[in-house]
Design a protein around this motif. Sequence first.
Motif, PDB file in Angstrom:
ATOM      1  N   ILE A 156       0.879  -1.283  -0.014  1.00  0.00           N
ATOM      2  CA  ILE A 156      -0.022  -0.256   0.131  1.00  0.00           C
ATOM      3  C   ILE A 156       0.750   1.228   0.121  1.00  0.00           C
ATOM      4  N   ILE A 157       1.923   1.355   0.773  1.00  0.00           N
ATOM      5  CA  ILE A 157       2.781   2.325   0.923  1.00  0.00           C
ATOM      6  C   ILE A 157       3.566   2.714  -0.449  1.00  0.00           C
ATOM      7  N   GLY A 158       4.056   1.580  -1.157  1.00  0.00           N
ATOM      8  CA  GLY A 158       4.535   1.808  -2.205  1.00  0.00           C
ATOM      9  C   GLY A 158       6.135   1.811  -2.068  1.00  0.00           C
ATOM     10  N   PRO A 159       6.826   1.725  -3.328  1.00  0.00           N
ATOM     11  CA  PRO A 159       8.368   1.591  -3.330  1.00  0.00           C
ATOM     12  C   PRO A 159       8.792   2.917  -3.169  1.00  0.00           C
ATOM     13  N   SER A 160       8.322   4.153  -3.287  1.00  0.00           N
ATOM     14  CA  SER A 160       8.793   5.193  -3.158  1.00  0.00           C
ATOM     15  C   SER A 160       8.919   5.901  -1.696  1.00  0.00           C
ATOM     16  N   ARG A 161       8.174   5.257  -0.819  1.00  0.00           N
ATOM     17  CA  ARG A 161       8.033   5.359   0.542  1.00  0.00           C
ATOM     18  C   ARG A 161       8.863   4.490   1.722  1.00  0.00           C
ATOM     19  N   GLU A 162       9.587   4.959   2.587  1.00  0.00           N
ATOM     20  CA  GLU A 162      10.091   4.275   3.824  1.00  0.00           C
ATOM     21  C   GLU A 162       9.265   3.646   4.742  1.00  0.00           C
ATOM     22  N   LEU A 163       9.683   2.610   5.167  1.00  0.00           N
ATOM     23  CA  LEU A 163       8.700   1.953   6.351  1.00  0.00           C
ATOM     24  C   LEU A 163       9.653   1.623   7.700  1.00  0.00           C
ATOM     25  N   ILE A 164       8.975   2.091   8.802  1.00  0.00           N
ATOM     26  CA  ILE A 164       9.605   1.853  10.169  1.00  0.00           C
ATOM     27  C   ILE A 164       8.557   0.992  10.856  1.00  0.00           C
ATOM     28  N   VAL A 165       8.980  -0.186  11.165  1.00  0.00           N
ATOM     29  CA  VAL A 165       8.045  -1.031  12.288  1.00  0.00           C
ATOM     30  C   VAL A 165       8.708  -0.897  13.582  1.00  0.00           C
ATOM     31  N   VAL A 166       7.745  -0.981  14.545  1.00  0.00           N
ATOM     32  CA  VAL A 166       8.196  -0.869  15.713  1.00  0.00           C
ATOM     33  C   VAL A 166       7.916  -1.965  16.707  1.00  0.00           C
ATOM     34  N   ASN A 167       8.876  -2.655  17.229  1.00  0.00           N
ATOM     35  CA  ASN A 167       8.263  -3.952  17.964  1.00  0.00           C
ATOM     36  C   ASN A 167       7.667  -3.383  19.190  1.00  0.00           C
ATOM     37  N   ALA A 168       7.361  -4.441  19.897  1.00  0.00           N
ATOM     38  CA  ALA A 168       6.591  -4.362  21.044  1.00  0.00           C
ATOM     39  C   ALA A 168       7.050  -4.796  22.522  1.00  0.00           C
ATOM     40  N   GLN A 169       6.587  -4.100  23.619  1.00  0.00           N
ATOM     41  CA  GLN A 169       6.889  -4.455  25.095  1.00  0.00           C
ATOM     42  C   GLN A 169       5.496  -4.583  25.757  1.00  0.00           C
ATOM     43  N   ALA A 170       5.146  -5.895  26.251  1.00  0.00           N
ATOM     44  CA  ALA A 170       3.913  -5.781  26.667  1.00  0.00           C
ATOM     45  C   ALA A 170       4.087  -7.419  27.309  1.00  0.00           C
ATOM     46  N   PRO A 171       3.148  -7.467  28.618  1.00  0.00           N
ATOM     47  CA  PRO A 171       3.212  -8.849  29.212  1.00  0.00           C
ATOM     48  C   PRO A 171       2.100  -9.698  28.443  1.00  0.00           C
ATOM     49  N   ARG A 172       2.227 -10.085  27.083  1.00  0.00           N
ATOM     50  CA  ARG A 172       1.478 -10.774  26.387  1.00  0.00           C
ATOM     51  C   ARG A 172       2.118 -12.090  25.740  1.00  0.00           C
ATOM     52  N   GLY A 173       1.606 -13.089  25.754  1.00  0.00           N
ATOM     53  CA  GLY A 173       2.326 -14.316  25.098  1.00  0.00           C
ATOM     54  C   GLY A 173       2.778 -14.090  23.950  1.00  0.00           C
ATOM     55  N   TRP A 174       1.860 -13.241  22.920  1.00  0.00           N
ATOM     56  CA  TRP A 174       2.207 -13.277  21.579  1.00  0.00           C
ATOM     57  C   TRP A 174       3.477 -12.091  21.102  1.00  0.00           C
ATOM     58  N   ILE A 175       3.878 -11.443  22.248  1.00  0.00           N
ATOM     59  CA  ILE A 175       4.810 -10.583  22.099  1.00  0.00           C
ATOM     60  C   ILE A 175       6.289 -10.991  21.334  1.00  0.00           C
ATOM     61  N   PRO A 176       6.796 -12.187  21.893  1.00  0.00           N
ATOM     62  CA  PRO A 176       7.965 -12.612  21.329  1.00  0.00           C
ATOM     63  C   PRO A 176       7.885 -12.942  19.714  1.00  0.00           C
ATOM     64  N   GLY A 177       6.636 -13.514  19.523  1.00  0.00           N
ATOM     65  CA  GLY A 177       6.391 -13.992  17.901  1.00  0.00           C
ATOM     66  C   GLY A 177       6.204 -12.651  17.090  1.00  0.00           C
ATOM     67  N   VAL A 178       5.430 -11.753  17.983  1.00  0.00           N
ATOM     68  CA  VAL A 178       5.412 -10.563  17.046  1.00  0.00           C
ATOM     69  C   VAL A 178       6.657  -9.830  16.597  1.00  0.00           C
ATOM     70  N   ASN A 179       7.515  -9.759  17.666  1.00  0.00           N
ATOM     71  CA  ASN A 179       8.890  -9.114  17.567  1.00  0.00           C
ATOM     72  C   ASN A 179       9.616  -9.979  16.594  1.00  0.00           C
ATOM     73  N   ALA A 180       9.770 -11.171  16.680  1.00  0.00           N
ATOM     74  CA  ALA A 180      10.550 -11.918  15.593  1.00  0.00           C
ATOM     75  C   ALA A 180      10.172 -11.850  14.317  1.00  0.00           C
ATOM     76  N   GLU A 181       8.783 -11.465  13.950  1.00  0.00           N
ATOM     77  CA  GLU A 181       7.934 -11.401  12.964  1.00  0.00           C
ATOM     78  C   GLU A 181       8.645  -9.900  12.107  1.00  0.00           C
ATOM     79  N   LEU A 182       8.446  -8.952  13.183  1.00  0.00           N
ATOM     80  CA  LEU A 182       8.757  -7.648  12.465  1.00  0.00           C
ATOM     81  C   LEU A 182      10.376  -7.437  12.212  1.00  0.00           C
ATOM     82  N   SER A 183      11.076  -8.259  13.177  1.00  0.00           N
ATOM     83  CA  SER A 183      12.641  -8.280  12.875  1.00  0.00           C
ATOM     84  C   SER A 183      12.815  -9.073  11.645  1.00  0.00           C
ATOM     85  N   SER A 184      12.429 -10.264  11.388  1.00  0.00           N
ATOM     86  CA  SER A 184      12.493 -10.795  10.018  1.00  0.00           C
ATOM     87  C   SER A 184      12.004  -9.852   8.992  1.00  0.00           C
ATOM     88  N   PHE A 185      11.147  -9.262   9.104  1.00  0.00           N
ATOM     89  CA  PHE A 185      10.621  -8.464   8.077  1.00  0.00           C
ATOM     90  C   PHE A 185      11.344  -7.366   7.532  1.00  0.00           C
TER      91      PHE A 185
END
Length: 629
Positions: free
Chosen positions: A532-561
């Motif tokens: 959606i943002i297209g090739p001419s824009r830059e993207l920054i994804v911010v990982n997460a800090q929260a006491p949630r079981g899914w956070i390690p998976g979220v952060n791994a996915e964002l880092s890999s991406f």
Amino acid sequence: MTSLPSPTVPSDRFRVPGLDGIRALAVTTVIVFHLVPGTLIGGYLGVDIFFVVSGFLITTLLLRERVTTGRISLRGFWTRRARRLLPALALLLLACCTAALFVGGDVLVALGTQVVGAVTFSSNWLFIAQGASYFDETVPQLFRNLWSLAVEEQFYVVWPLLVVLVLVRIPRWAKLTAIAAIAVASAAWMGVSYSAVDPTRVYYGTDTHAFGLAIGAFLAVLLLGRGVAPLGEAPGGMTARVTRWTLGLAGPLAVGALIALAVLMSGDSDLTYRGGLALVAVLSAVAIAALTVPGSLLARTLDLAPIRWVGVRSYGLYLWHWPVFVLVGSALPTWPREGWEAAALGGIALAVTVVAAALSYRFIEQPIRRHGFRATARAVLDSAPRSRRALGAAFAMVLATGLAGTSIAALIADPGRGEAQAYIEAGQEAIDEAAPVAPVEDDAIASAAADAITTGDEITAIGDSVLLAAAPAMQTAYPGIAIDASVSRSMYAAPGILQAHAAAGTLRPVVVIALGTNGPIERSTLEEVRSIIGPSRELIVVNAQAPRGWIPGVNAELSSFALVYRNVELANWHDAIQPYLHEMARDQVHFGPIGAGIFAAAVTDAVDRLAALPPLRDESADLSLPTPF
């Protein structure tokens, strides 16, 4: 010692072998969903299983009473429901309000409203009226789980009236048609009313979530007086034999499907509210129907003693698990919320829950359910030696008065808003005071890509309540930044938000996405965002800090991406805040000025890394292509 008298009202016990096992499955999925976040992303569906069981049992009891006595006593029914539900609820409210007074902090926020909702069985509608989100962890609502009890109690009030005034007066086929119409209308209304931004309204609403109760009632009418003969017996002929074999196969498959959905069906998915929860209700009804086959393997398995023990205490387990978990988490705000420590926190809450539910069942619920309030109190007093009766009565009075007093003190101590809520509101005020976002020209996007320094008027930031709390610091770091943030957002909302900005021409050259807190992330969603943002824009994804079981998976996915694409960078907020967790709010998600500064610094580092990248040798190269390795 004076024994308890025999019950003076008809028993509402109607036992189907294995049905307690279905209850055990329901309460177990809900408890795991809450106490070990991220383990069962669809564990909330246990509530819908409970709804089907309740609809089935209540309708069966009413119709059986009509068949055996020729009438239905509404007073008797409501008296039995009160004996069954109120004692455990009263104990829960007094004990947990008292504990909340000593824990203090956010658990006291809006406690009075929650108690009113609990005692009037209107919690779901009060939460809707307040705009409280089922998926919002900003303020830990102590009695949030009582929304489902409210739905059931409203059913217990309205449904017997409909049965007496309408259903018993019409033929069986008309009963089935009417109940099926209610179920279909409720499920359809949920689908039509569903909003991806926050599905709380359709999840809490009695009107949109009554289909499970109706499907259970449908099954009760369908089966009443048409029991399934044991396998191999002649009565019923070939049709009955086929029905028995079909249910014998369909029942275990239905239970297996329910377990699979508990593992796979996220509450963030559109399909959950547009047929998913209705499917859960239908599968639950199939499982219950299979239990009516005498001697079935499914019924024998679900009727094993350990499973049955959980099932018969499922009401107390459901009542206690969430308030206890909130209190334990609030009392131990710095306890790690990831790894084995998080499981230990849930384990502490589970241990307290099991003990509380077992004691409540043994000494409060069962005696009063069987013999009534007065007879139980009289028997307890009469069982003590005469010399100690007065002392025992005085002790009970002092204890009850003390719990009531501390509970009232807890309601009075309500701070009005939570710590995290104050930070979020401050961020929202900062965003509201900012200048309106102007459309972005195409040449501005192209020139920004060549800049060595990125400015605020080149950044669009999309986020959840974490970004709201960080908004003042982000505006200080990047004056003119466009921030679009809202409580309870997840990454699933990102494509729609970005498309809206792109259509309005307000999507700037650098896009910051901070949506990792409120649920798991799929790579397909991230790829859609990049598209959606297209090739001419830059993207920054911010990982997460929260006491949630899914956070390690979220952060791994964002880092890999972020590693794959040259124009994507990771802002490592999670690692940056770890040495300063003591600066965060008790929820370990939100923060004040110090945490906001650390968040902004993590984003700044990522922005600078992108800006410092040298230009590609081939000017026609696509910055959005994967980085060659």
